[in-house]
Motif scaffolding. Sequence first.
Motif, PDB file in Angstrom:
ATOM      1  N   LEU A 181      10.791   2.219  -3.186  1.00  0.00           N
ATOM      2  CA  LEU A 181      10.838   2.146  -4.650  1.00  0.00           C
ATOM      3  C   LEU A 181      10.126   0.906  -5.169  1.00  0.00           C
ATOM      4  O   LEU A 181       9.396   0.965  -6.168  1.00  0.00           O
ATOM      5  CB  LEU A 181      12.287   2.165  -5.139  1.00  0.00           C
ATOM      6  CG  LEU A 181      12.995   3.505  -5.016  1.00  0.00           C
ATOM      7  CD1 LEU A 181      14.473   3.344  -5.362  1.00  0.00           C
ATOM      8  CD2 LEU A 181      12.343   4.548  -5.902  1.00  0.00           C
ATOM      9  N   ARG A 182      10.298  -0.229  -4.490  1.00  0.00           N
ATOM     10  CA  ARG A 182       9.627  -1.460  -4.906  1.00  0.00           C
ATOM     11  C   ARG A 182       8.099  -1.288  -4.856  1.00  0.00           C
ATOM     12  O   ARG A 182       7.390  -1.627  -5.796  1.00  0.00           O
ATOM     13  CB  ARG A 182      10.048  -2.620  -3.999  1.00  0.00           C
ATOM     14  CG  ARG A 182       9.498  -3.975  -4.436  1.00  0.00           C
ATOM     15  CD  ARG A 182       9.736  -5.047  -3.391  1.00  0.00           C
ATOM     16  NE  ARG A 182       8.917  -4.877  -2.203  1.00  0.00           N
ATOM     17  CZ  ARG A 182       7.607  -5.142  -2.140  1.00  0.00           C
ATOM     18  NH1 ARG A 182       6.963  -5.576  -3.191  1.00  0.00           N
ATOM     19  NH2 ARG A 182       6.940  -4.969  -1.001  1.00  0.00           N
ATOM     20  N   ILE A 183       7.624  -0.700  -3.752  1.00  0.00           N
ATOM     21  CA  ILE A 183       6.188  -0.492  -3.596  1.00  0.00           C
ATOM     22  C   ILE A 183       5.661   0.466  -4.662  1.00  0.00           C
ATOM     23  O   ILE A 183       4.635   0.208  -5.298  1.00  0.00           O
ATOM     24  CB  ILE A 183       5.867   0.044  -2.186  1.00  0.00           C
ATOM     25  CG1 ILE A 183       6.137  -1.021  -1.131  1.00  0.00           C
ATOM     26  CG2 ILE A 183       4.424   0.538  -2.088  1.00  0.00           C
ATOM     27  CD1 ILE A 183       6.133  -0.520   0.305  1.00  0.00           C
ATOM     28  N   LEU A 184       6.383   1.553  -4.867  1.00  0.00           N
ATOM     29  CA  LEU A 184       5.927   2.544  -5.846  1.00  0.00           C
ATOM     30  C   LEU A 184       5.932   1.990  -7.268  1.00  0.00           C
ATOM     31  O   LEU A 184       5.036   2.282  -8.057  1.00  0.00           O
ATOM     32  CB  LEU A 184       6.763   3.815  -5.752  1.00  0.00           C
ATOM     33  CG  LEU A 184       6.594   4.601  -4.444  1.00  0.00           C
ATOM     34  CD1 LEU A 184       7.522   5.800  -4.426  1.00  0.00           C
ATOM     35  CD2 LEU A 184       5.154   5.006  -4.220  1.00  0.00           C
ATOM     36  N   HIS A 244       0.841  -1.198   0.000  1.00  0.00           N
ATOM     37  CA  HIS A 244       0.000   0.000   0.000  1.00  0.00           C
ATOM     38  C   HIS A 244       0.881   1.254   0.000  1.00  0.00           C
ATOM     39  O   HIS A 244       1.939   1.289   0.613  1.00  0.00           O
ATOM     40  CB  HIS A 244      -0.918  -0.007   1.226  1.00  0.00           C
ATOM     41  CG  HIS A 244      -2.062   0.926   1.109  1.00  0.00           C
ATOM     42  ND1 HIS A 244      -1.950   2.264   1.388  1.00  0.00           N
ATOM     43  CD2 HIS A 244      -3.336   0.731   0.712  1.00  0.00           C
ATOM     44  CE1 HIS A 244      -3.105   2.861   1.182  1.00  0.00           C
ATOM     45  NE2 HIS A 244      -3.969   1.950   0.778  1.00  0.00           N
ATOM     46  N   GLU A 245       0.417   2.304  -0.689  1.00  0.00           N
ATOM     47  CA  GLU A 245       1.191   3.553  -0.778  1.00  0.00           C
ATOM     48  C   GLU A 245       1.438   4.173   0.592  1.00  0.00           C
ATOM     49  O   GLU A 245       2.480   4.804   0.819  1.00  0.00           O
ATOM     50  CB  GLU A 245       0.457   4.549  -1.677  1.00  0.00           C
ATOM     51  CG  GLU A 245       0.458   4.117  -3.138  1.00  0.00           C
ATOM     52  CD  GLU A 245      -0.500   4.937  -3.990  1.00  0.00           C
ATOM     53  OE1 GLU A 245      -0.982   5.993  -3.544  1.00  0.00           O
ATOM     54  OE2 GLU A 245      -0.760   4.499  -5.121  1.00  0.00           O
ATOM     55  N   LYS A 246       0.515   3.988   1.512  1.00  0.00           N
ATOM     56  CA  LYS A 246       0.685   4.545   2.854  1.00  0.00           C
ATOM     57  C   LYS A 246       1.833   3.848   3.590  1.00  0.00           C
ATOM     58  O   LYS A 246       2.481   4.452   4.441  1.00  0.00           O
ATOM     59  CB  LYS A 246      -0.606   4.432   3.663  1.00  0.00           C
ATOM     60  CG  LYS A 246      -1.765   5.190   3.069  1.00  0.00           C
ATOM     61  CD  LYS A 246      -1.634   6.655   3.329  1.00  0.00           C
ATOM     62  CE  LYS A 246      -2.870   7.389   2.842  1.00  0.00           C
ATOM     63  NZ  LYS A 246      -2.880   8.776   3.189  1.00  0.00           N
ATOM     64  N   VAL A 247       2.087   2.577   3.263  1.00  0.00           N
ATOM     65  CA  VAL A 247       3.247   1.870   3.824  1.00  0.00           C
ATOM     66  C   VAL A 247       4.513   2.576   3.351  1.00  0.00           C
ATOM     67  O   VAL A 247       5.438   2.823   4.134  1.00  0.00           O
ATOM     68  CB  VAL A 247       3.255   0.379   3.408  1.00  0.00           C
ATOM     69  CG1 VAL A 247       4.570  -0.298   3.775  1.00  0.00           C
ATOM     70  CG2 VAL A 247       2.075  -0.356   4.046  1.00  0.00           C
ATOM     71  N   ALA A 248       4.542   2.927   2.078  1.00  0.00           N
ATOM     72  CA  ALA A 248       5.702   3.639   1.522  1.00  0.00           C
ATOM     73  C   ALA A 248       5.905   4.982   2.214  1.00  0.00           C
ATOM     74  O   ALA A 248       7.046   5.363   2.510  1.00  0.00           O
ATOM     75  CB  ALA A 248       5.529   3.830   0.012  1.00  0.00           C
ATOM     76  N   ASP A 249       4.816   5.688   2.516  1.00  0.00           N
ATOM     77  CA  ASP A 249       4.922   6.984   3.203  1.00  0.00           C
ATOM     78  C   ASP A 249       5.622   6.846   4.558  1.00  0.00           C
ATOM     79  O   ASP A 249       6.495   7.639   4.900  1.00  0.00           O
ATOM     80  CB  ASP A 249       3.537   7.600   3.428  1.00  0.00           C
ATOM     81  CG  ASP A 249       2.863   8.035   2.142  1.00  0.00           C
ATOM     82  OD1 ASP A 249       3.554   8.199   1.119  1.00  0.00           O
ATOM     83  OD2 ASP A 249       1.628   8.212   2.174  1.00  0.00           O
TER      84      ASP A 249
END
Length: 134
Positions: free
Chosen positions: A126-129, A95-100
């Motif tokens: 980077l992997r998530i994005l 999830h993008e929020k995990v990346a945040d």
Amino acid sequence: EALRIFKLNNGTSHVDVARTLESIGGILLKKDERELSLLRFQESLSIHQKVDCNSESTANVLMNIGILLGSECPTDAMDHLKQSLEIRKLQGNEHEKVADVLIEIAKLLNMQEESDGAIECFREVLRILKLRLG
């Protein structure tokens, strides 16, 4: 005034009170009133942990507290960020929020001169994005 009304109508431990405190904390942070902002976020977190400890709002408040504590209390900051990360992962590891949250953890690690850990976090971001954005 809205906070007073929420407390009067719903009691001091209602989710609307927590969300209002979170909003006030955000406004104070934008005004660079860091100490007052931290107090409002901590009040909000106290309520969230009683009524809905795994909510998105709880994760937001934890991350904001982690950011505010940053350089002054890096251990406490990391604890809050990791708690936020665990809640975010309930939405999925990609999830993008995990990346945040991982970005904030990486910044803190970099500030503590733990560059290997920071690089690992940024790689995961980077992997998530890449997965999310293609």
